[in-house]
Enzyme design. Structure first.
Site, short mmCIF file in Angstrom:
data_model
loop_
_atom_site.label_atom_id
_atom_site.label_comp_id
_atom_site.label_asym_id
_atom_site.label_seq_id
_atom_site.Cartn_x
_atom_site.Cartn_y
_atom_site.Cartn_z
CE LYS A 33 -3.89 -0.57 2.18
NZ LYS A 33 -4.51 -0.89 3.47
N GLY A 50 -8.08 -7.35 4.10
CA GLY A 50 -8.84 -7.20 5.33
C GLY A 50 -8.15 -7.64 6.60
NE ARG A 91 -5.65 -4.65 -3.49
CZ ARG A 91 -6.24 -4.81 -2.30
NH1 ARG A 91 -5.50 -4.92 -1.23
NH2 ARG A 91 -7.53 -4.86 -2.20
CG HIS A 139 -13.13 -10.90 3.50
ND1 HIS A 139 -13.38 -12.21 3.82
CD2 HIS A 139 -11.85 -10.68 3.82
CE1 HIS A 139 -12.29 -12.75 4.34
NE2 HIS A 139 -11.34 -11.84 4.35
NE ARG A 186 3.15 -45.53 -13.84
CZ ARG A 186 2.71 -44.31 -14.14
NH1 ARG A 186 1.80 -44.16 -15.11
NH2 ARG A 186 3.17 -43.26 -13.50
CB SER A 241 13.65 -42.42 -18.33
OG SER A 241 12.56 -41.72 -17.77
CB THR A 246 12.46 -38.33 -9.65
OG1 THR A 246 11.28 -37.98 -10.38
CG2 THR A 246 13.69 -37.90 -10.42
CG ASN A 247 7.44 -41.09 -8.62
OD1 ASN A 247 7.63 -39.88 -8.52
ND2 ASN A 247 6.48 -41.60 -9.36
P1 ADP Z 1 -7.69 -2.44 3.18
O1 ADP Z 1 -6.27 -2.80 3.37
O2 ADP Z 1 -8.61 -3.35 3.89
O3 ADP Z 1 -8.02 -2.23 1.74
P2 ADP Z 1 -7.55 0.42 3.47
O4 ADP Z 1 -6.42 0.91 4.28
O5 ADP Z 1 -7.41 0.49 2.03
O6 ADP Z 1 -7.89 -1.06 3.94
O7 ADP Z 1 -8.82 1.23 3.93
C1 ADP Z 1 -10.10 0.83 3.62
C2 ADP Z 1 -10.88 1.97 3.07
O8 ADP Z 1 -10.88 3.05 3.96
C3 ADP Z 1 -10.37 2.54 1.79
O9 ADP Z 1 -10.79 1.78 0.69
C4 ADP Z 1 -10.97 3.90 1.79
O10 ADP Z 1 -12.27 3.84 1.30
C5 ADP Z 1 -10.99 4.24 3.25
N1 ADP Z 1 -9.88 5.14 3.56
C6 ADP Z 1 -8.65 4.83 3.97
N2 ADP Z 1 -7.88 5.92 4.11
C7 ADP Z 1 -8.66 6.97 3.78
C8 ADP Z 1 -8.44 8.37 3.70
N3 ADP Z 1 -7.28 8.93 4.00
N4 ADP Z 1 -9.47 9.13 3.30
C9 ADP Z 1 -10.67 8.58 3.00
N5 ADP Z 1 -10.94 7.28 3.05
C10 ADP Z 1 -9.94 6.46 3.42
MG MG Z 2 -7.88 -0.94 0.58
#
Ligand code: ADP
Ligand code: MG
Ligand code: MG
Length: 926
Positions: free
Chosen positions: A61, A140, A375, A496, A602, A805, A808-809
């Site tokens: 991130k 998450g 990402r 999720h 075989r 040949s 390898t088993n």
């Molecule tokens: P995850 O790793 O679960 O994706 P994030 O760190 O991306 O978590 O945060 C989840 C959500 O929180 C983001 O998708 C965004 O919507 C909100 N968020 C995070 N930081 C900010 C910020 N600085 N301003 C507004 N919303 C934010």
């Molecule tokens: Mg996120």
């Protein structure tokens, strides 16, 4: 008050002058560990020389935020507390060092300067989010804390500044809620309940309808709850809030759900998580604001279309939490046109930069777009191929890059099952109970489990589970992994459940709101139907349909991009790929999968095919004189000849390696009275004598017993029969103008003389037949190298063998002294790391991935010695390892001519062989 003190003391701290090993020193102390980003500048860009190394410092991130900032995209300013800080935190026994703290405060000052606001200022507060971020995405794992910096005073300032007290108090209640639960460990339900009760009390349905006054009361209730449970006031000092949140992120790294996730995903090389502290932007400011999640291409099909969900007047996780039903991204152009245009530009720019499909998170505040995350997006296997191939065509990446991106699992998952299309339509319609959102394609069937632990337990017993949840959370990943398919009542395509399942290519249906799940009773109702724990369900993740019962599943058709990419791989690789096939059907199937020959047939499998064949081999085994044995073998000859003719015909000129009989004879003998009686009737030998003969065949260590070529040393007439069948089949094919290339392979050789006896006899039988037939048939005679002794004296063996040949088993079994049939009882302990309760002796199961250090050394030596005698010696591998990517790369590196594996693994081997060449070239360039 405390706030000012904390900051002043940090400013006063003297910077110790020491030379950091990697990055520029920070003003305060030690190597630079906290990296500011904002206003087009990102300190993290120079944290390390390569992108990969930067990711290990900043986390995924943090790196994405730095990259986007440097690329000029609208990213709210902030800073990344790097992964080394997390390592240090644990080294210090969960403490933040002074050095780290002062670097954090320095970076905070930069953010405050960029924003012209102070964190938690009473009149015009800067608010931040605190977000986790490891080097690899762990969806998450740690919940983000939003709106940090709010307290009883700054909330009023925010209300006054924005003229929107409802927004200010909504932000405050969210912050108290998230901070109390995520950072301070209070349970979520009571707070959720208070929110729920409030809505009920004032008679509204959704969050945005709650007025400011009520939200303010709710904040007081939340704070009172905090005080009761924590014995202290809810922290009002923004800096204290910040330390609490940062430590909470670091602590989450070792939380159970994170540890489970890493175990399931086999992530063992990561050192910790980063923390991103970032200026808040507000998607919950009104109907010109919103928040969304999107993919630069469709992650299910790979089509080059913009794909995603968003919500108006919402913040943070609202989109993925499935609380409100999100809108389709395609409508954003109508609702927030200016922001949409900016988002389209960002999409293009980021794909060009990363040369891959991106998963983006954004927020719109008063029509202005902000980018919050990017990402590489998880995608379905079909999308993996389509995106790779189309990006080559768009000129974004090279063919080599496209090939290198594909991993074995992508190929395996391409062969996703679907519900058997021949199933009766009416029956299907009758079985259907609901339709949800088609999150991850493929079909799955199994028994309903309403919690993750049940699904894990069922799978551990070899059962098939369908995990059914209202929604999933990171606590459920163990059960999600164990289940065949996942079904949730809420959530969208970016929930999720959907994101995690997509990563695994696991069938998943979300947002199936017809389900009324009752966890307590272990049942759910859909309309007037009730489904109980343990009942069968079938899911079609491609359509979102849910069916009762266990429907038959079938394998699907492959996307065109698969064939294109595999053709590219074939053009690059030098290693040939053959298959292990015992029947014409297997052989044909393997050719469709791209096999260039057979590396192992075989022959004994053919003996089991029909009762007639079984009886013939049994007759041969119990025969007490040569003539009787020959008579029995004569009965087998036509069967074998017929099978070989079928295989040669199917392979149409491709080389076919046929192994002479290998297993100990007791595997063929009758096991019960009915069997003994029948054999006695046919042979005229008494039941008594037959039983006695069968008992004689018993061995203490059958795998080290009378087997392999030892059988043909003692019963050469078996060799005569098999070679005759092979050569007669070859002659018959040659007469029909079908090209044949038989390679007769002698198993389990341990000595040159032993092999010489057998190759001489083989050639004698073959040459006589060919001579008499007056047809030209070429053949080769070689051996398997599967006993360590054979590898050690391979130079001598090569004097009488035309090819090797590596089996390898057996070679693994005999080198390690581990039975491949029984090692499963303790091997998992050897493979599991100490962290997971194992001893970590091996990284992988040596029967799955070749033990390159030990067994591999013998393979290398065998090749080197063999080629010393005969530099053109043809060499391959025919163990299970021939279809495992890492082992295939090893085979390429040690100079084998081909690998051979089961038909479904052929594409994996083709791809791995191409990747090995690409890696070679890249290494040479360096
Ligand atoms: P995850 O790793 O679960 O994706 P994030 O760190 O991306 O978590 O945060 C989840 C959500 O929180 C983001 O998708 C965004 O919507 C909100 N968020 C995070 N930081 C900010 C910020 N600085 N301003 C507004 N919303 C934010
Ligand atoms: Mg996120
Ligand atoms: Mg063997």
């Amino acid at each position: 008050m405390t706030m000012t003190i904390a900051r002043n003391s940090a400013k006063k701290m003297k910077a110790p002058k020491m030379k950091p090993p990697t990055a520029k020193p920070s003003k305060s102390s030690g190597p630079k560990r906290v990296f500011f980003f904002g206003n087009g500048k990102a300190e993290g860009m120079t944290a390390a020389p390569t992108e990969a190394q930067r990711k290990l410092i900043l986390g995924g991130k943090g790196q994405g935020l730095a990259d986007m900032t440097a690329a000029g995209l609208p990213v709210p300013p902030g800073f990344t507390i790097s992964i080394p800080c997390c390592e240090e935190y644990y080294q210090l026994g969960r403490k933040l060092s002074q050095a780290t703290k002062s670097q954090i405060l320095e970076s905070l000052a930069k953010v405050e300067k960029a924003m012209g606001k102070k964190l938690g200022d009473a009149n015009d507060p800067l608010l931040v989010s605190v977000r986790s971020g490891a080097a690899r995405s762990m969806p998450g794992m740690m919940e983000t804390i939003l709106n940090l910096g709010l307290n009883d005073k700054s909330v009023e300032g925010l209300a006054a500044r924005t003229g929107n007290p409802r927004f200010a108090y909504d932000s405050y209640r969210r912050f108290i809620q998230m901070y109390s639960t995520t950072a301070m460990g209070l349970s979520k339900e009571p707070l959720e309940e208070m929110l729920h009760d409030l809505k009920h009390k004032i008679g509204v349905k959704t969050d945005p309808e709650i007025p400011a006054e009520s939200l303010k009361e709710l904040c007081d209730e939340f704070k009172a709850f905090y005080k009761t449970n924590k014995g202290a006031e809810f922290p009002q000092d923004p800096i204290e809030q910040l330390w609490g949140a940062v430590m909470a992120v670091f602590n989450s790294w070792e939380a159970d759900k994170a540890v489970t996730y890493r175990r399931v995903e086999k992530i063992s090389d990561l050192k910790g998580t980063g923390v991103n502290v970032q200026t808040m932007v507000y998607g919950n400011k009104g109907d010109k604001s919103g928040t969304g999640v999107c993919f630069t291409r469709d992650p299910n099909t790979g089509e080059n279309v913009f794909y995603g969900d968003y919500l108006i007047n919402a913040q943070g996780e609202d989109v993925v939490a499935g609380i409100r039903t999100p809108l389709k991204l395609s409508t954003l152009g109508d609702t927030l046109p200016k922001a949409y245009k900016e988002l389209l530009a960002a999409r293009k720019q980021l794909e060009k930069h990363y040369k891959d499909m991106q998963d983006l998170e954004f927020t719109v505040e008063d029509e202005k777009l902000y980018m919050l995350q990017c990402r590489s997006g998880k995608r379905s296997p079909a999308a993996t191929f389509r995106i790779a191939v189309e990006m080559v065509k768009e000129g974004l990446i090279t063919k080599e890059q496209a090939i290198s991106r594909i991993v074995s699992e992508d190929i395996e998952r391409l062969f996703y099952p679907v519900i058997d299309p021949s199933i009766d339509r009416k029956m299907l319609a009758a079985a259907k109970i609901a339709t949800g959102i088609d999150a991850v394609p493929g079909a799955a069937t199994g028994k309903v489990c309403f919690n993750a632990a049940d699904a894990e337990a069922l799978a551990a017993k070899g059962g098939k589970a369908i995990l059914v949840r209202k929604e999933t959370s990171p606590e459920d990943v163990g059960g999600m992994h164990a289940a065949q398919g996942i079904l949730t009542a809420t959530g969208g395509k970016t929930s999720h459940a959907a994101v995690v399942a997509r990563g695994w290519g696991k069938c998943c249906i979300v947002g199936c709101d017809a389900l009324r799940i009752n966890y307590e009773n272990g049942s759910m109702s859909v309309g007037d139907k009730t489904i109980n724990d343990g009942d069968f369900l079938t899911l079609d993740g491609s359509t979102g349909e849910v069916f009762v019962g266990e429907l038959p599943l079938k394998k699907p058709e492959l996307p065109p991009s698969y064939y294109i990419l595999m053709k590219w791989a074939d053009g690059i690789r030098t290693l040939k790929v053959r298959t292990n096939a015992d029947t014409p059907y297997d052989a044909e199937n393997a050719i469709r999968m791209g096999a260039e020959g057979i590396g192992l047939t075989r022959t004994e499998h053919m003996f089991f095919d029909t009762e007639e064949r079984r009886l013939a081999i049994q007759e041969m085994i119990v025969a007490d004189n040569l003539d009787a044995r020959k008579a029995a073998l004569d009965k087998l000859l036509p069967f074998q000849r017929e099978d070989f003719t079928g295989i040669f015909t199917a392979m149409a000129g491709k080389p076919v390696t046929i192994r002479l009989i290998d297993p100990p004879l007791h595997e063929f003998t009758p096991k019960d009275d009915a069997g003994f009686n029948k054999l006695s009737k046919i042979t005229g030998i008494s039941v008594e004598d037959i039983k006695h003969r069968c008992e004689q065949l018993h061995e203490s260590n059958p795998m080290l017993g009378h087997r392999g070529c030892r059988l043909c040393i003692t019963y050469p007439e078996i060799l005569d029969m098999q070679v005759t069948a092979i050569i007669q089949a070859a002659i018959a094919c040659a007469r029909k103008k079908i090209k044949v290339l038989p390679e007769i392979m002698i198993p389990l050789t341990i000595a040159k003389k032993e092999l010489a006896i057998l190759t001489d006899r083989t050639r004698k039988v073959a040459d006589e037949l060919i001579k008499a037939s007056k047809v030209k048939v070429a053949y080769m005679v070689g051996t398997m190298i599967e006993v360590p002794r054979a590898a050690l004296i391979a130079d001598k063996i090569a004097e009488v063998a035309e090819f090797f040949s590596f089996g390898t088993n057996d070679l693994t079994q005999m080198t390690m002294g581990l039975s491949r049939d029984d090692a499963g009882r303790f091997l998992p302990t050897y493979v599991a790391s100490e962290k997971d309760g194992g001893v970590g002796v091996f990284k992988v199961d040596p029967f799955q991935s070749l033990d390159q250090e030990g067994v591999g050394a013998l393979v290398k030596m065998g090749i080197q010695l063999g080629r010393q005698t005969n530099k053109n010696l043809k060499i391959g591998i025919c163990g299970e390892h021939g279809g495992e990517a890492a082992s295939v790369k090893f085979c390429h590196a040690v100079g084998m001519n081909y690998v051979s594996c089961s038909p479904y693994r052929v594409p994996i081997a083709r791809l791995a062989a191409a990747q090995a060449v690409i890696a070679d070239k890249a290494a040479k360039k360096k």
